[in-house]
Design an enzyme around this catalytic site. Structure first.
Site, PDB file in Angstrom:
ATOM      1  N   GLU A   1       0.766  -1.464   0.188  1.00 21.24           N
ATOM      2  CA  GLU A   1       0.022   0.064   0.037  1.00 21.24           C
ATOM      3  C   GLU A   1       0.781   1.255   0.029  1.00 21.24           C
ATOM      4  O   GLU A   1       1.856   1.305   0.537  1.00 21.24           O
ATOM      5  CB  GLU A   1      -0.817   0.106   1.290  1.00 21.24           C
ATOM      6  CG  GLU A   1      -1.941  -1.273   1.070  1.00 21.24           C
ATOM      7  CD  GLU A   1      -2.970  -1.309   1.852  1.00 21.24           C
ATOM      8  OE1 GLU A   1      -4.164  -1.204   1.866  1.00 21.24           O
ATOM      9  OE2 GLU A   1      -2.845  -1.002   3.355  1.00 21.24           O
TER      10      GLU A   1
ATOM     11  N   CYS B   1       3.279   8.455   1.464  1.00 25.04           N
ATOM     12  CA  CYS B   1       4.049   7.312   2.295  1.00 25.04           C
ATOM     13  C   CYS B   1       4.248   6.114   1.652  1.00 25.04           C
ATOM     14  O   CYS B   1       3.339   5.529   0.894  1.00 25.04           O
ATOM     15  CB  CYS B   1       3.041   7.389   3.510  1.00 25.04           C
ATOM     16  SG  CYS B   1       3.527   6.039   4.597  1.00 25.04           S
TER      17      CYS B   1
ATOM     18  N   CYS C   1       6.304  -6.983   6.667  1.00 25.67           N
ATOM     19  CA  CYS C   1       7.317  -6.535   7.366  1.00 25.67           C
ATOM     20  C   CYS C   1       7.770  -7.781   8.623  1.00 25.67           C
ATOM     21  O   CYS C   1       7.099  -8.413   8.914  1.00 25.67           O
ATOM     22  CB  CYS C   1       6.965  -5.596   8.306  1.00 25.67           C
ATOM     23  SG  CYS C   1       8.392  -4.729   9.298  1.00 25.67           S
TER      24      CYS C   1
ATOM     25  N   CYS D   1       6.225  -5.580  15.423  1.00 23.47           N
ATOM     26  CA  CYS D   1       6.074  -4.538  16.644  1.00 23.47           C
ATOM     27  C   CYS D   1       4.596  -4.971  17.187  1.00 23.47           C
ATOM     28  O   CYS D   1       3.408  -5.131  16.205  1.00 23.47           O
ATOM     29  CB  CYS D   1       5.913  -3.235  16.169  1.00 23.47           C
ATOM     30  SG  CYS D   1       7.753  -2.632  15.519  1.00 23.47           S
TER      31      CYS D   1
ATOM     32  N   CYS E   1       1.351  -2.745  15.525  1.00 22.20           N
ATOM     33  CA  CYS E   1       1.273  -2.367  14.081  1.00 22.20           C
ATOM     34  C   CYS E   1       0.702  -3.467  13.281  1.00 22.20           C
ATOM     35  O   CYS E   1       0.951  -4.764  13.546  1.00 22.20           O
ATOM     36  CB  CYS E   1       2.701  -2.087  13.822  1.00 22.20           C
ATOM     37  SG  CYS E   1       2.845  -1.774  11.977  1.00 22.20           S
TER      38      CYS E   1
ATOM     39  N   CYS F   1      -1.049   5.637  10.038  1.00 19.79           N
ATOM     40  CA  CYS F   1      -0.044   4.987  10.623  1.00 19.79           C
ATOM     41  C   CYS F   1      -0.254   3.643  11.221  1.00 19.79           C
ATOM     42  O   CYS F   1      -1.257   3.513  12.089  1.00 19.79           O
ATOM     43  CB  CYS F   1       0.783   5.686  11.599  1.00 19.79           C
ATOM     44  SG  CYS F   1       1.410   7.412  11.032  1.00 19.79           S
TER      45      CYS F   1
HETATM   46  N1  SAH Z   1       9.613   0.038   9.861  1.00 24.96           N
HETATM   47  C1  SAH Z   1       9.882   1.591   9.999  1.00 24.96           C
HETATM   48  C2  SAH Z   1       8.763   2.236   8.936  1.00 24.96           C
HETATM   49  C3  SAH Z   1       7.149   2.009   9.192  1.00 24.96           C
HETATM   50  S1  SAH Z   1       6.986   3.484   9.869  1.00 24.96           S
HETATM   51  C4  SAH Z   1       9.438   2.032  11.384  1.00 24.96           C
HETATM   52  O1  SAH Z   1       9.107   1.257  12.295  1.00 24.96           O
HETATM   53  O2  SAH Z   1       9.814   3.248  11.587  1.00 24.96           O
HETATM   54  C5  SAH Z   1       5.317   3.279  10.454  1.00 24.96           C
HETATM   55  C6  SAH Z   1       5.230   4.308  11.714  1.00 24.96           C
HETATM   56  O3  SAH Z   1       3.843   3.984  12.316  1.00 24.96           O
HETATM   57  C7  SAH Z   1       6.197   3.785  12.849  1.00 24.96           C
HETATM   58  O4  SAH Z   1       6.575   4.791  13.885  1.00 24.96           O
HETATM   59  C8  SAH Z   1       5.195   3.033  13.696  1.00 24.96           C
HETATM   60  O5  SAH Z   1       5.775   2.522  14.917  1.00 24.96           O
HETATM   61  C9  SAH Z   1       3.843   3.488  13.677  1.00 24.96           C
HETATM   62  N2  SAH Z   1       2.819   2.891  13.868  1.00 24.96           N
HETATM   63  C10 SAH Z   1       2.672   1.535  13.696  1.00 24.96           C
HETATM   64  N3  SAH Z   1       1.358   0.967  14.105  1.00 24.96           N
HETATM   65  C11 SAH Z   1       0.664   2.014  14.637  1.00 24.96           C
HETATM   66  C12 SAH Z   1      -0.349   2.334  14.911  1.00 24.96           C
HETATM   67  N4  SAH Z   1      -1.414   1.145  15.100  1.00 24.96           N
HETATM   68  N5  SAH Z   1      -0.950   3.559  15.350  1.00 24.96           N
HETATM   69  C13 SAH Z   1      -0.097   4.507  15.336  1.00 24.96           C
HETATM   70  N6  SAH Z   1       1.172   4.269  14.843  1.00 24.96           N
HETATM   71  C14 SAH Z   1       1.599   3.175  14.382  1.00 24.96           C
END
Ligand code: SAH
Length: 371
Positions: free
Chosen positions: A100, A113, A120, A124, A127, A348
């Site tokens: 996406e 973005c 991935c 996390c 996420c 995000c």
């Molecule tokens: N792998 C990289 C790039 C992804 S960035 C990284 O982790 O930085 C995506 C961003 O969105 C990251 O800061 C991640 O931690 C955040 N994110 C992931 N899941 C989220 C959620 N459910 N709500 C808000 N932010 C989230």
């Protein structure tokens, strides 16, 4: 050299080649070096998808090119528009994998973005993308292709001053520092002033903290850095961002302290997702301030964006405001990121390829119902 092959016609894709690679391909093709520069201009400044429009090239030459090469775009599986103007494209690449890409319009700029991997590996806890199995890294052409496709959809060729795609964040699906070579090759194409011309100052790479790659990122592409910090103690961060067990907070912050090109004018962004009762107390805000000492930093507080089956809740508005006030009072900018495109799961952490979800639900109905 990699000229991605068009599976159907057996033709190579010229999109995604570096300038040097394109020059080499043209040399092999028997064309003079300036032809490569003309092609570059057509591909990345004018957005040509068809050799036929390249009127400064002789017709027989255009025809020969078309027999051997294509100017590819990812296939759009679906396109969605949020009530707030955010757009999300589900793109399908050769092999059927999907990612996406999201465009977020704002008053003074428009940010794309971009995804760096299909899925991935990081898992996390908060996420959505992390619940998807990694299928593979994206190639340079597939990363550049996301930008090209967005330019197509926004009607922005030729590249010009007044445009809706001004900034890029590598914050889509995947961990860009686990696919650094392809990300770097793609960004060099995107930054080229005679093409897409998006400067490194308008590009931000976000990482969960792949410490050994951070210095190379600064030295080789020099883009802005964002760190997905999300916690101030290793105990909490080990759970939220399991990569922390490999590269704990102190090592990560040491790498930030020496990030090439960072300065008070070009600060490192620390992303901090606000999770109710997990990482959002005033004491944690004060600890964050202490940790960031001596780093040219700004903090981006991200209200947690829910997704089906997520194990967390978003902090209250009051908790987020109190946290922001403490960080702000210590002299750091600490804006709360306005969630964009939540209604189309484009915010995000909400990205996930439908193709993988669908496949899972076919093979594991129970798991799919829970996710
Ligand atoms: N792998 C990289 C790039 C992804 S960035 C990284 O982790 O930085 C995506 C961003 O969105 C990251 O800061 C991640 O931690 C955040 N994110 C992931 N899941 C989220 C959620 N459910 N709500 C808000 N932010 C989230």
């Amino acid at each position: 050299m990699s000229v991605a092959s068009d599976a159907i016609a057996g033709r190579g894709d010229l999109v995604g080649l570096s300038r040097a690679e394109l020059a080499a391909v043209m040399a092999e093709f028997g064309a003079a070096p300036f032809r490569a520069r003309q092609l570059w201009h057509w591909i990345y400044h004018r957005g040509a998808v068809d050799f036929g429009v390249m009127t400064n090239l002789a017709k027989p030459f255009r025809e020969r090119l078309a027999e051997r090469y294509v100017l590819g775009r990812p296939e759009v599986s679906s396109a969605q528009l949020s009530q707030d103007g955010t757009r999300k494209w589900l793109l399908r690449f050769t092999g059927g994998q999907e990612v996406e890409t999201v465009h977020i319009p704002e008053e003074d700029r428009g940010t794309l973005c971009v995804s760096s991997q299909v899925g991935c590996t990081l898992t996390c806890r908060f996420c959505h993308t992390g619940t998807q199995r990694l299928v593979r890294n994206l190639g340079a052409a597939e990363i550049v292709g996301q930008v090209m496709l967005a330019r197509d959809a926004l009607g922005e060729w030729p590249s010009q001053q007044d445009r809706q795609l001004t900034n890029i964040v590598l914050m889509g699906m995947g961990e860009p520092l686990y696919n650094f070579d392809n990300v770097a090759a793609a960004m060099k194409i995107v930054m080229d002033p005679e093409g897409l011309a998006i400067s490194r100052r308008k590009i931000t790479l976000s990482t969960a903290g792949v410490v050994p790659m951070i210095a190379r990122c600064g030295a080789e592409i020099g883009v802005n850095l964002a760190i997905s910090l999300h916690a101030v103690s290793n105990d909490v961060r080990d759970v939220l961002v399991p990569l922390n067990k490999k590269y704990p907070i102190a090592e990560l912050l040491d790498a930030c302290r020496i990030y090439p090109g960072s300065s008070n004018a070009r600060r490192i962004t620390f992303e901090y997702v606000m999770l109710k009762g997990i990482n959002d107390s005033p004491a944690e805000a004060r600890e964050l301030v202490r940790l960031l000492k001596d780093i040219p930093a700004k903090v981006n507080l991200i209200p947690f964006n829910p997704w089906p089956g997520a194990p967390y809740e978003c902090s209250s508005d009051e908790a987020i405001a109190a946290f922001s006030d403490i960080v702000f009072a210590a002299g750091y900018s600490a804006p709360v990121r306005t969630p964009r495109g939540r209604d189309i799961l484009a915010a995000c952490g909400q990205l996930k390829s439908e193709s993988v979800k669908a496949r899972r639900s076919e093979s594991q109905p129970a798991a799919a119902a829970a996710s």
